[in-house]
Design a protein around this motif. Structure first.
Motif, PDB file in Angstrom:
ATOM      1  N   SER A  61       0.975  -1.045   0.293  1.00 54.39           N
ATOM      2  CA  SER A  61       0.172   0.046   0.086  1.00 54.39           C
ATOM      3  C   SER A  61       0.778   1.733   0.071  1.00 54.39           C
ATOM      4  O   SER A  61       0.862   2.075  -0.639  1.00 54.39           O
ATOM      5  N   ILE A  64       2.531   2.015  -3.632  1.00 55.46           N
ATOM      6  CA  ILE A  64       1.561   2.772  -4.371  1.00 55.46           C
ATOM      7  C   ILE A  64       1.437   4.290  -4.053  1.00 55.46           C
ATOM      8  O   ILE A  64       1.237   4.534  -3.175  1.00 55.46           O
ATOM      9  N   PHE A  80      -6.524   2.751 -10.003  1.00 56.93           N
ATOM     10  CA  PHE A  80      -5.744   1.484  -9.226  1.00 56.93           C
ATOM     11  C   PHE A  80      -4.777   0.592 -11.079  1.00 56.93           C
ATOM     12  O   PHE A  80      -4.352   0.708 -10.857  1.00 56.93           O
ATOM     13  N   ASP A  83      -3.805   2.200 -13.769  1.00 60.17           N
ATOM     14  CA  ASP A  83      -1.901   2.995 -13.550  1.00 60.17           C
ATOM     15  C   ASP A  83      -1.765   2.274 -14.306  1.00 60.17           C
ATOM     16  O   ASP A  83      -1.099   1.468 -13.590  1.00 60.17           O
ATOM     17  N   GLN A  85       1.693   2.685 -14.004  1.00 59.12           N
ATOM     18  CA  GLN A  85       2.845   2.607 -13.296  1.00 59.12           C
ATOM     19  C   GLN A  85       2.806   1.379 -11.814  1.00 59.12           C
ATOM     20  O   GLN A  85       3.592   0.063 -11.204  1.00 59.12           O
ATOM     21  N   VAL A  86       1.365   1.147 -11.363  1.00 61.89           N
ATOM     22  CA  VAL A  86       0.690  -0.545 -10.408  1.00 61.89           C
ATOM     23  C   VAL A  86       0.975  -1.222 -10.917  1.00 61.89           C
ATOM     24  O   VAL A  86       0.903  -2.395  -9.571  1.00 61.89           O
ATOM     25  N   ARG A  87       0.516  -1.390 -12.591  1.00 65.10           N
ATOM     26  CA  ARG A  87       0.318  -3.038 -13.287  1.00 65.10           C
ATOM     27  C   ARG A  87       2.188  -3.482 -13.065  1.00 65.10           C
ATOM     28  O   ARG A  87       1.955  -4.374 -13.392  1.00 65.10           O
ATOM     29  N   PHE A  89       4.382  -2.449 -11.079  1.00 71.52           N
ATOM     30  CA  PHE A  89       4.096  -2.817  -9.919  1.00 71.52           C
ATOM     31  C   PHE A  89       3.847  -4.005  -8.733  1.00 71.52           C
ATOM     32  O   PHE A  89       5.006  -4.732  -8.800  1.00 71.52           O
ATOM     33  N   CYS A 157       6.606   2.728  -6.301  1.00 68.60           N
ATOM     34  CA  CYS A 157       6.425   3.333  -7.873  1.00 68.60           C
ATOM     35  C   CYS A 157       6.363   5.366  -6.964  1.00 68.60           C
ATOM     36  O   CYS A 157       6.919   5.214  -6.147  1.00 68.60           O
ATOM     37  N   SER A 160       5.402   7.490  -4.057  1.00 69.62           N
ATOM     38  CA  SER A 160       4.713   6.459  -2.906  1.00 69.62           C
ATOM     39  C   SER A 160       6.095   6.780  -1.892  1.00 69.62           C
ATOM     40  O   SER A 160       6.853   8.451  -1.873  1.00 69.62           O
TER      41      SER A 160
END
Length: 297
Positions: A61, A64, A80, A83, A85-87, A89, A157, A160
């Motif tokens: 968490s 992110i 979420f 994005d 970048q989140v994928r 990560f 990310c 964060s």
């Protein structure tokens, strides 16, 4: 939002057996990805799968972008998964955990749920730069040490609390490299790199490449200086990347997850302190201070 996540983390730690002080202390360093523990054995001191899985959830968490939490509060929770970048990560976490787990099962170091939890925990704590330890992953063998070294460089990310190069820059670098390959295959074709469905400008690409170059240069210089002071290869290399990427522990018997930096020479500690400052301020912020143009009226 940050405070709410920290309080939620502390509450769950407390429910799973930590006393109030430990719960608050560990929650603050989990969400801040600082990794400091009140025990030498870090989270491994509690020997609790529930506590470790809780740490995993909140470390992820914290890795992110916090801007996405603001968007979620405003009713855009789908941001979420949309994005890129989140994928990336989450994909790196899945890949790193799978590789650690496969190695542990093949070598017989661990098995069953213990292998899964320690593989996932070690991946997340290294990737986010939290620096917690549930076990000594430095004793897992050569492949595990090499994988750990790579994860230490990546980071979480952008936006964060994590350190490292950041997933955003790897995603941009991948898109730029992919387009370059297409251009080599089809010289007359027109290709453009995209990130989050937006074209990547030349300025952005150059900025990313410049940062990665400076990061690599800083890592090499610091590692060589540490080697000059008498540190062995693995200690010098891992200490350098640990400082610049703001990880915490390094690799090897001396500064690994079961060791500490106390026995390093004083000069090495000064160098590492400088490296941590460079890494936390993302290199360019500090380097610009040495540019003569910065001090001109």
């Amino acid at each position: 939002i940050y405070l709410a996540i920290t309080l939620a983390c502390a509450s769950i730690y407390w429910l799973f057996g930590m006393d109030g002080f430990d719960a608050i202390a560990h929650a603050m360093t989990t969400v801040a990805t600082g990794g400091y523990s009140t025990y030498d054995a870090s989270l491994g001191h509690f020997d609790s799968a529930a506590i470790e899985w809780t740490a995993i959830v909140f470390m992820v968490s914290a890795g992110i972008p916090f801007a996405l939490y603001v968007q979620a509060v405003r009713g855009r929770s789908q941001s979420f998964l949309h994005d890129e970048q989140v994928r990336w990560f989450l994909g790196i976490i899945a890949a790193g955990s799978a590789l650690f787990l496969l190695w542990l099962l093949l070598t017989g170091k661990l098995a069953g749920h213990d292998a899964v939890r320690h593989a996932v925990f070690s991946t997340v704590t290294l990737l986010t730069g939290t620096g917690y330890a549930s076990t000594d992953y430095g004793s897992w063998g050569t492949f595990a040490v090499g994988l750990a070294f790579f994860l230490m460089c990546v980071g979480g990310c952008s936006g964060s609390t994590t350190g490292g190069i950041k997933v955003f820059r790897f995603a941009v670098l991948y898109q730029v490299a992919r387009v370059q390959v297409h251009r080599l295959l089809q010289p007359s074709g027109v290709f453009r790199p995209f990130y989050n469905d937006q074209p990547i400008t030349d300025q952005t690409a150059i900025s990313v490449l410049g940062f990665i170059f400076v990061f690599a240069l800083g890592f090499v210089v610091l590692a060589l200086l540490l080697s000059f002071l008498g540190l062995d290869y693995l200690t010098a290399m891992s200490a350098s990347v640990s400082a610049i990427a703001n990880i915490g522990p390094g690799l090897g018997d001396q500064i690994g997850p079961s060791g500490h930096f106390a026995d390093l020479p004083e000069s090495a500690k000064w160098l590492l302190a400088a490296g941590m400052l460079l890494g936390r301020l993302e290199l360019f912020t500090v380097l610009v201070l040495f540019a003569p143009a910065f001090w001109r009226d």
